[in-house]
Enzyme design. Structure first.
Site, mmCIF file in Angstrom:
data_model
loop_
_atom_site.group_PDB
_atom_site.id
_atom_site.type_symbol
_atom_site.label_atom_id
_atom_site.label_comp_id
_atom_site.label_asym_id
_atom_site.label_seq_id
_atom_site.Cartn_x
_atom_site.Cartn_y
_atom_site.Cartn_z
ATOM 1 N N TYR A 290 11.429 -7.179 10.201
ATOM 2 C CA TYR A 290 11.540 -5.818 10.356
ATOM 3 C C TYR A 290 10.837 -5.428 11.431
ATOM 4 C CZ TYR A 290 12.721 -1.119 10.692
ATOM 5 O OH TYR A 290 12.448 -0.093 10.930
ATOM 6 N N ARG B 91 19.480 9.495 2.650
ATOM 7 C CA ARG B 91 18.891 10.496 3.271
ATOM 8 C C ARG B 91 20.045 11.567 4.317
ATOM 9 N NH1 ARG B 91 15.070 7.810 8.084
ATOM 10 N NH2 ARG B 91 16.515 6.258 8.422
ATOM 11 N N GLU C 32 22.769 8.955 4.975
ATOM 12 C CA GLU C 32 22.494 7.885 5.570
ATOM 13 C C GLU C 32 22.918 6.833 3.734
ATOM 14 O OE1 GLU C 32 19.319 6.808 7.911
ATOM 15 O OE2 GLU C 32 19.235 4.953 6.509
ATOM 16 N N ARG D 294 -3.055 10.951 0.904
ATOM 17 C CA ARG D 294 -3.461 11.667 1.855
ATOM 18 C C ARG D 294 -4.146 12.600 1.195
ATOM 19 N NH1 ARG D 294 0.086 12.989 6.700
ATOM 20 N NH2 ARG D 294 -0.397 10.328 7.382
ATOM 21 N N ARG E 53 0.885 -1.222 0.477
ATOM 22 C CA ARG E 53 0.065 -0.473 0.119
ATOM 23 C C ARG E 53 0.648 1.196 0.038
ATOM 24 N NH1 ARG E 53 -2.326 1.556 4.156
ATOM 25 N NH2 ARG E 53 -0.871 0.204 6.053
ATOM 26 N N ASP F 245 9.511 -2.572 13.992
ATOM 27 C CA ASP F 245 9.050 -1.405 14.840
ATOM 28 C C ASP F 245 9.865 -0.660 16.361
ATOM 29 O OD1 ASP F 245 9.621 0.244 13.116
ATOM 30 O OD2 ASP F 245 7.835 0.557 12.552
ATOM 31 N N ARG G 35 20.008 -6.022 4.553
ATOM 32 C CA ARG G 35 20.600 -4.343 4.199
ATOM 33 C C ARG G 35 21.304 -4.188 5.668
ATOM 34 N NH1 ARG G 35 22.134 -3.488 -0.242
ATOM 35 N NH2 ARG G 35 21.391 -1.144 -1.013
HETATM 36 P P1 FAD Z 1 18.671 -4.689 17.913
HETATM 37 O O1 FAD Z 1 18.193 -2.733 18.773
HETATM 38 O O2 FAD Z 1 19.697 -4.281 16.907
HETATM 39 O O3 FAD Z 1 20.110 -4.922 19.138
HETATM 40 C C1 FAD Z 1 20.425 -6.019 18.940
HETATM 41 C C2 FAD Z 1 21.414 -6.298 20.161
HETATM 42 O O4 FAD Z 1 21.945 -7.715 20.166
HETATM 43 C C3 FAD Z 1 22.687 -5.511 19.305
HETATM 44 O O5 FAD Z 1 22.754 -4.289 19.980
HETATM 45 C C4 FAD Z 1 23.590 -6.509 18.874
HETATM 46 O O6 FAD Z 1 24.996 -5.784 18.501
HETATM 47 C C5 FAD Z 1 23.535 -7.183 19.893
HETATM 48 N N1 FAD Z 1 24.326 -8.547 19.486
HETATM 49 C C6 FAD Z 1 23.860 -9.204 18.296
HETATM 50 N N2 FAD Z 1 24.608 -9.998 18.379
HETATM 51 C C7 FAD Z 1 24.977 -10.543 19.647
HETATM 52 C C8 FAD Z 1 26.311 -10.931 20.186
HETATM 53 N N3 FAD Z 1 26.456 -11.972 18.672
HETATM 54 N N4 FAD Z 1 26.794 -11.136 21.065
HETATM 55 C C9 FAD Z 1 26.195 -10.286 21.905
HETATM 56 N N5 FAD Z 1 25.392 -9.509 21.622
HETATM 57 C C10 FAD Z 1 24.201 -9.359 20.445
HETATM 58 N N6 FAD Z 1 12.323 2.288 14.595
HETATM 59 C C11 FAD Z 1 10.810 2.550 15.040
HETATM 60 O O7 FAD Z 1 9.705 2.371 15.820
HETATM 61 N N7 FAD Z 1 11.157 3.912 14.921
HETATM 62 C C12 FAD Z 1 12.075 4.343 13.507
HETATM 63 O O8 FAD Z 1 11.880 5.709 13.668
HETATM 64 C C13 FAD Z 1 13.187 3.400 13.375
HETATM 65 N N8 FAD Z 1 14.279 3.835 12.852
HETATM 66 C C14 FAD Z 1 14.926 2.924 11.733
HETATM 67 C C15 FAD Z 1 15.854 2.913 11.104
HETATM 68 C C16 FAD Z 1 17.243 2.296 11.157
HETATM 69 C C17 FAD Z 1 18.457 2.689 10.294
HETATM 70 C C18 FAD Z 1 17.433 1.456 11.612
HETATM 71 C C19 FAD Z 1 18.465 0.208 10.866
HETATM 72 C C20 FAD Z 1 15.878 0.764 12.309
HETATM 73 C C21 FAD Z 1 14.826 1.045 12.652
HETATM 74 N N9 FAD Z 1 13.918 1.326 13.519
HETATM 75 C C22 FAD Z 1 12.788 2.270 13.937
HETATM 76 C C23 FAD Z 1 13.993 -0.517 14.039
HETATM 77 C C24 FAD Z 1 14.678 0.262 15.569
HETATM 78 O O9 FAD Z 1 15.491 0.355 15.771
HETATM 79 C C25 FAD Z 1 14.269 -1.767 16.221
HETATM 80 O O10 FAD Z 1 12.855 -1.815 16.193
HETATM 81 C C26 FAD Z 1 15.034 -2.259 17.254
HETATM 82 O O11 FAD Z 1 15.940 -1.827 17.409
HETATM 83 C C27 FAD Z 1 15.015 -3.473 17.614
HETATM 84 O O12 FAD Z 1 15.044 -3.685 18.526
HETATM 85 P P2 FAD Z 1 15.839 -5.368 18.853
HETATM 86 O O13 FAD Z 1 16.499 -5.599 20.182
HETATM 87 O O14 FAD Z 1 15.411 -6.340 18.406
HETATM 88 O O15 FAD Z 1 17.127 -5.422 18.329
#
Ligand code: FAD
Length: 376
Positions: free
Chosen positions: A356, A287, A308, A181, A177, A358, A256
């Site tokens: 993916y 961006r 970025e 707006r 989608r 948020d 990616r």
């Molecule tokens: P992560 O935040 O990735 O945390 C996982 C952690 O595990 C990391 O610190 C990593 O280093 C650690 N880890 C991995 N493997 C190992 C290992 N073998 N040993 C020890 N540690 C390890 N969400 C929004 O809601 N709004 C936004 O505007 C938004 N913008 C984003 C922009 C970008 C560029 C990206 C990439 C993501 C964005 N997100 C956004 C998504 C958001 O970052 C994620 O939802 C969130 O961080 C996911 O949390 P997580 O705990 O699953 O993973």
């Protein structure tokens, strides 16, 4: 070397939101956790730091937005939000447009002023005659939804840079989608709650760890001692890459990656917007963020901008976005089946569940996992 010398109830791999929420909730229930984190920072991809009084998001712009009241109230116990509303400007070869697609965009693109005129223009643009049957790729899908001009100027180049492939080689499902707006409203999100923490995201995690029941070891990679960890801890919460956990035995999942380049300027305001998307295909970055505009804070006379750049992923780079096409989804299912056999490991978060997410979704899913773990 002994790793569980304090009789921890949980080993948590990754100090991102999933692991941290789990540790915090376990502590509330009297359980002790050791968090190990590969990086030198906490908060996973939500990490922020301060320079010249400006909160910089270390891994790209993070705007919290949700309709989930429970998650919103949950996160608000750790921080105050500043009421930031995301409004993104697009630059196509020097032409400027408001995003998401709304009456401002349509006026800038075609000079139309009423919703009816805009709708007629879109209908005319979608009806270009060379798309027949169901859209076969992203290009056909986008044109059939929004028409040629908006596709060519605001979608094609950006999407191709982001995915590293031509739009005609990308599957149509990437764009199911397109939010359109017919009001003059530049708010990027439709969600009820939105903002950025007044003290940056890292402060949220510092608060979560203010308990004797959570210990944290930074710069510690799970894979350096995987077997020992598995032997010594009765329960592990794993938020790293699921394919890596299984030594890539069915093959590599695709991701990616992105890289960031920051620059400090001696100025108060460099681009006049928190985010400007560059939607042509020649500009190598997608961006530019100007951090000051996220919370209108920072030392006088300084501003910091970050570009970025999307890039291919390989094992030496950070995996940011899962590529949820059919091939990878099928491969993930094999790992998931394997994961179920590991009854003492909970695979969660963005990399552990190859989704993916948020921030609000990842917090919601961690809270769900806690309820399941504690049978509540
Ligand atoms: P992560 O935040 O990735 O945390 C996982 C952690 O595990 C990391 O610190 C990593 O280093 C650690 N880890 C991995 N493997 C190992 C290992 N073998 N040993 C020890 N540690 C390890 N969400 C929004 O809601 N709004 C936004 O505007 C938004 N913008 C984003 C922009 C970008 C560029 C990206 C990439 C993501 C964005 N997100 C956004 C998504 C958001 O970052 C994620 O939802 C969130 O961080 C996911 O949390 P997580 O705990 O699953 O993973």
């Amino acid at each position: 070397m002994k790793f569980n010398n304090k009789n921890y109830d949980y080993l948590i791999v990754g100090a991102g939101p999933y692991g941290s929420v789990f540790a915090y909730e376990a502590a509330k229930r009297g359980k002790r956790s050791l968090i190990i984190e590969r990086r030198a920072t906490i908060g996973g991809n939500m990490a922020t730091h301060k320079e010249h009084g400006i909160n910089i998001h270390d891994f790209g712009a993070h705007i919290f937005h949700t309709d989930n009241k429970e998650v919103w109230e949950y996160i608000n116990q750790f921080t105050e939000f500043n009421g930031y509303i995301n409004q993104v400007v697009a630059d196509y070869k020097g032409e400027r447009y408001n995003l998401p697609f709304n009456m401002n965009t349509f006026y800038q693109m075609w000079g139309v002023k009423t919703p009816e005129e805009a709708q007629a223009k879109i209908d005319e643009q979608r009806d270009i005659g060379n798309v027949s049957g169901a859209p076969k790729n992203l290009e056909e899908q986008a044109i059939s939804l929004i028409g040629k001009d908006i596709y060519l100027k605001l979608i094609k180049g950006y999407t191709e840079k982001q995915w590293g492939r031509n739009a005609v080689d990308l599957p149509s499902f990437i764009i199911r989608r397109l939010p359109v707006r017919f009001t003059y409203d530049n708010n990027y999100f439709n969600h009820r709650y939105q903002g950025v923490p007044v003290d940056g995201y890292t402060s949220i995690f510092e608060k979560m760890y203010e308990t004797d029941l959570i210990d944290l070891q930074l710069e510690t990679d799970f894979f350096e001692h995987k077997d020992e960890y598995l032997n010594e801890f009765s329960k592990i919460i794993y938020t790293g890459m699921i394919d890596q956990f299984f030594d890539y035995k069915f093959g590599e999942l695709e991701y990616r990656s992105v890289r960031f380049e920051s620059e400090t300027f001696k100025s108060n305001n460099q681009q006049g917007s928190a985010v400007i998307n560059y939607t042509d295909s020649e500009t190598p970055f997608t961006r530019i963020m100007e951090w000051k505009h996220f919370d209108k804070k920072g030392d006088d006379g300084y501003t910091i901008l970050t570009k970025e750049y999307p890039q291919d992923w390989d094992r030496t780079r950070e995996a940011y976005y899962p590529v949820n096409d059919k091939k990878n989804t099928d491969l993930f299912k094999k790992y998931k089946k394997e994961a179920i056999k590991f009854g003492n490991v909970i695979f969660g978060g963005r990399l552990g569940s190859y989704q993916y997410y948020d921030m609000d979704q990842v917090i919601g899913s961690a809270l769900k996992a806690v309820k399941k773990e504690f049978r509540e």
